[in-house]
Design an enzyme around this catalytic site. Structure first.
Site, mmCIF file in Angstrom:
data_model
loop_
_atom_site.group_PDB
_atom_site.id
_atom_site.type_symbol
_atom_site.label_atom_id
_atom_site.label_comp_id
_atom_site.label_asym_id
_atom_site.label_seq_id
_atom_site.Cartn_x
_atom_site.Cartn_y
_atom_site.Cartn_z
ATOM 1 N N GLY A 1 0.827 -1.194 0.000
ATOM 2 C CA GLY A 1 0.000 0.000 0.000
ATOM 3 C C GLY A 1 0.863 1.245 0.000
ATOM 4 O O GLY A 1 2.029 1.200 0.416
ATOM 5 N N HIS B 1 -2.272 7.768 6.821
ATOM 6 C CA HIS B 1 -1.201 8.552 6.185
ATOM 7 C C HIS B 1 -1.735 9.887 5.677
ATOM 8 O O HIS B 1 -1.090 10.928 5.830
ATOM 9 C CB HIS B 1 -0.614 7.794 4.994
ATOM 10 C CG HIS B 1 0.531 6.876 5.332
ATOM 11 N ND1 HIS B 1 1.677 7.306 5.954
ATOM 12 C CD2 HIS B 1 0.696 5.548 5.122
ATOM 13 C CE1 HIS B 1 2.503 6.276 6.106
ATOM 14 N NE2 HIS B 1 1.940 5.189 5.620
HETATM 15 NI NI NI Z 1 2.681 3.192 5.604
#
Ligand code: NI
Length: 175
Positions: A46, A139
Protein backbone atom coordinates in the site's frame (compact mmCIF):
# COMPACT_ATOMS: atom_id res chain seq x y z
CA UNK A 1 5.44 5.71 -15.18
CA UNK A 2 8.26 6.82 -13.02
CA UNK A 3 9.39 5.65 -9.69
CA UNK A 4 9.39 8.27 -6.95
CA UNK A 5 11.48 8.51 -3.82
CA UNK A 6 9.67 7.21 -0.75
CA UNK A 7 10.01 9.67 2.10
CA UNK A 8 10.74 8.29 5.54
CA UNK A 9 9.97 9.37 9.09
CA UNK A 10 10.81 11.95 10.49
CA UNK A 11 10.17 13.75 7.16
CA UNK A 12 7.60 16.45 8.02
CA UNK A 13 5.30 16.00 5.00
CA UNK A 14 4.32 12.63 6.48
CA UNK A 15 2.78 14.63 9.34
CA UNK A 16 0.66 16.83 7.11
CA UNK A 17 -2.96 16.37 6.15
CA UNK A 18 -3.47 15.75 2.45
CA UNK A 19 -6.03 17.92 0.66
CA UNK A 20 -9.16 16.52 -1.01
CA UNK A 21 -8.85 16.04 -4.76
CA UNK A 22 -11.20 18.36 -6.65
CA UNK A 23 -9.96 17.78 -10.18
CA UNK A 24 -9.00 14.44 -11.68
CA UNK A 25 -6.71 15.36 -14.54
CA UNK A 26 -3.70 13.96 -16.32
CA UNK A 27 -1.37 15.26 -13.66
CA UNK A 28 -3.22 13.39 -10.91
CA UNK A 29 -3.36 10.20 -12.97
CA UNK A 30 0.36 10.50 -13.59
CA UNK A 31 0.87 10.75 -9.83
CA UNK A 32 -1.26 7.61 -9.35
CA UNK A 33 0.75 5.72 -11.97
CA UNK A 34 4.00 6.85 -10.38
CA UNK A 35 2.72 5.74 -6.97
CA UNK A 36 1.90 2.29 -8.37
CA UNK A 37 5.34 2.02 -9.93
CA UNK A 38 6.92 3.07 -6.65
CA UNK A 39 4.83 0.66 -4.55
CA UNK A 40 5.49 -2.40 -6.72
CA UNK A 41 9.15 -1.61 -6.94
CA UNK A 42 9.58 -1.15 -3.16
CA UNK A 43 7.87 -3.70 -2.90
CA UNK A 44 4.96 -2.82 -0.66
CA UNK A 45 1.23 -3.57 -0.45
CA UNK A 46 0.00 0.00 0.00
CA UNK A 47 1.04 3.61 -0.51
CA UNK A 48 -0.38 7.06 0.25
CA UNK A 49 0.49 10.25 -1.63
CA UNK A 50 2.24 11.86 1.37
CA UNK A 51 4.85 9.13 1.14
CA UNK A 52 6.03 10.40 -2.24
CA UNK A 53 5.82 14.04 -1.16
CA UNK A 54 2.38 14.96 -2.60
CA UNK A 55 -0.51 16.11 -0.46
CA UNK A 56 -3.51 14.81 -2.41
CA UNK A 57 -5.99 12.41 -0.87
CA UNK A 58 -4.94 9.41 -2.91
CA UNK A 59 -4.10 5.90 -1.74
CA UNK A 60 -3.35 2.71 -3.62
CA UNK A 61 -2.99 -0.88 -2.50
CA UNK A 62 -2.58 -4.38 -3.82
CA UNK A 63 -2.52 -6.97 -1.08
CA UNK A 64 -1.97 -9.86 -3.47
CA UNK A 65 1.11 -8.25 -4.93
CA UNK A 66 4.69 -9.03 -4.29
CA UNK A 67 6.44 -6.91 -6.86
CA UNK A 68 4.09 -6.85 -9.83
CA UNK A 69 0.55 -5.61 -10.46
CA UNK A 70 -2.16 -8.11 -9.71
CA UNK A 71 -5.14 -6.47 -8.08
CA UNK A 72 -4.42 -2.76 -7.83
CA UNK A 73 -7.02 -0.63 -6.05
CA UNK A 74 -6.86 3.16 -6.44
CA UNK A 75 -8.89 5.30 -4.08
CA UNK A 76 -9.26 9.06 -4.35
CA UNK A 77 -10.71 10.96 -1.37
CA UNK A 78 -11.21 7.74 0.62
CA UNK A 79 -13.45 7.97 3.65
CA UNK A 80 -14.23 5.30 6.23
CA UNK A 81 -18.00 5.29 6.65
CA UNK A 82 -18.30 2.14 8.77
CA UNK A 83 -15.90 0.21 10.97
CA UNK A 84 -16.38 -2.65 13.39
CA UNK A 85 -14.65 -5.54 15.09
CA UNK A 86 -11.09 -5.67 16.35
CA UNK A 87 -8.00 -7.21 14.79
CA UNK A 88 -4.38 -7.11 15.93
CA UNK A 89 -1.69 -7.55 13.32
CA UNK A 90 1.98 -6.75 12.93
CA UNK A 91 2.40 -3.67 10.74
CA UNK A 92 5.34 -2.05 9.07
CA UNK A 93 5.53 0.90 6.72
CA UNK A 94 7.68 1.87 3.76
CA UNK A 95 8.13 5.24 5.48
CA UNK A 96 9.16 3.86 8.87
CA UNK A 97 12.62 2.37 8.57
CA UNK A 98 13.43 -0.91 10.24
CA UNK A 99 10.44 -1.25 12.55
CA UNK A 100 7.29 -3.34 12.96
CA UNK A 101 4.75 -3.56 15.77
CA UNK A 102 1.41 -5.11 16.64
CA UNK A 103 -1.36 -2.60 15.94
CA UNK A 104 -5.06 -2.75 16.83
CA UNK A 105 -7.45 -1.95 14.00
CA UNK A 106 -11.08 -2.41 13.12
CA UNK A 107 -11.55 -5.83 11.56
CA UNK A 108 -14.03 -4.68 8.93
CA UNK A 109 -14.38 -1.34 7.20
CA UNK A 110 -16.56 0.20 4.55
CA UNK A 111 -14.78 2.91 2.61
CA UNK A 112 -16.15 5.16 -0.06
CA UNK A 113 -14.20 7.23 -2.54
CA UNK A 114 -13.49 7.47 -6.25
CA UNK A 115 -11.47 5.32 -8.61
CA UNK A 116 -8.72 6.53 -10.98
CA UNK A 117 -11.32 7.86 -13.41
CA UNK A 118 -13.42 9.59 -10.78
CA UNK A 119 -16.23 7.02 -10.60
CA UNK A 120 -17.68 6.67 -7.10
CA UNK A 121 -16.83 3.37 -5.41
CA UNK A 122 -17.64 1.73 -2.10
CA UNK A 123 -15.40 -1.00 -0.75
CA UNK A 124 -16.30 -3.41 2.03
CA UNK A 125 -13.14 -5.10 3.28
CA UNK A 126 -12.03 -7.26 6.18
CA UNK A 127 -8.77 -8.63 7.50
CA UNK A 128 -5.57 -7.53 5.77
CA UNK A 129 -7.32 -5.32 3.20
CA UNK A 130 -9.19 -3.54 6.02
CA UNK A 131 -5.91 -3.02 7.88
CA UNK A 132 -4.17 -1.63 4.80
CA UNK A 133 -7.07 0.76 4.14
CA UNK A 134 -6.93 2.12 7.69
CA UNK A 135 -3.12 2.40 7.56
CA UNK A 136 -3.13 4.29 4.24
CA UNK A 137 -6.01 6.61 5.18
CA UNK A 138 -4.10 7.40 8.39
CA UNK A 139 -1.20 8.55 6.18
CA UNK A 140 -3.49 11.09 4.48
CA UNK A 141 -4.24 12.51 7.91
CA UNK A 142 -0.57 12.75 8.87
CA UNK A 143 -0.76 9.68 11.11
CA UNK A 144 1.79 6.85 11.13
CA UNK A 145 1.35 3.38 12.61
CA UNK A 146 3.90 4.26 15.30
CA UNK A 147 1.35 6.75 16.63
CA UNK A 148 -0.74 3.75 17.68
CA UNK A 149 1.95 2.20 19.91
CA UNK A 150 2.82 3.20 23.48
CA UNK A 151 4.81 6.37 24.07
CA UNK A 152 7.63 4.35 25.61
CA UNK A 153 7.94 2.04 22.60
CA UNK A 154 7.84 5.03 20.28
CA UNK A 155 10.59 6.82 22.20
CA UNK A 156 12.77 3.71 22.08
CA UNK A 157 12.24 3.47 18.35
CA UNK A 158 13.06 7.17 17.85
CA UNK A 159 16.31 6.71 19.74
CA UNK A 160 17.26 3.65 17.72
CA UNK A 161 16.37 5.41 14.45
CA UNK A 162 18.56 8.38 15.35
CA UNK A 163 21.54 6.07 15.80
CA UNK A 164 20.72 4.21 12.60
CA UNK A 165 20.49 7.42 10.55
CA UNK A 166 23.76 8.66 12.02
CA UNK A 167 25.49 5.41 11.07
CA UNK A 168 24.10 5.66 7.54
CA UNK A 169 25.26 9.23 7.22
CA UNK A 170 28.77 8.33 8.39
CA UNK A 171 28.84 5.45 5.94
CA UNK A 172 27.72 7.58 3.01
CA UNK A 173 30.41 10.13 3.79
CA UNK A 174 33.07 7.47 3.66
CA UNK A 175 32.03 6.13 0.28
NI1 NI B 1 2.68 3.19 5.60
Amino acid sequence: MAERKILAYPETILRERAAPVTNIDGKLQKLIDDMADTMYHAPGVGLASNQVGELYRVIIFDISAKDEPNDLVVLINPEIIEADGLIVNEEGCLSVIDYAADIKRAERVTVKGMDREGNPITLKKEGLAAIVLQHEIDHLNGILFIDHISKLKRELYKRRLKKLLKQREALSRRL
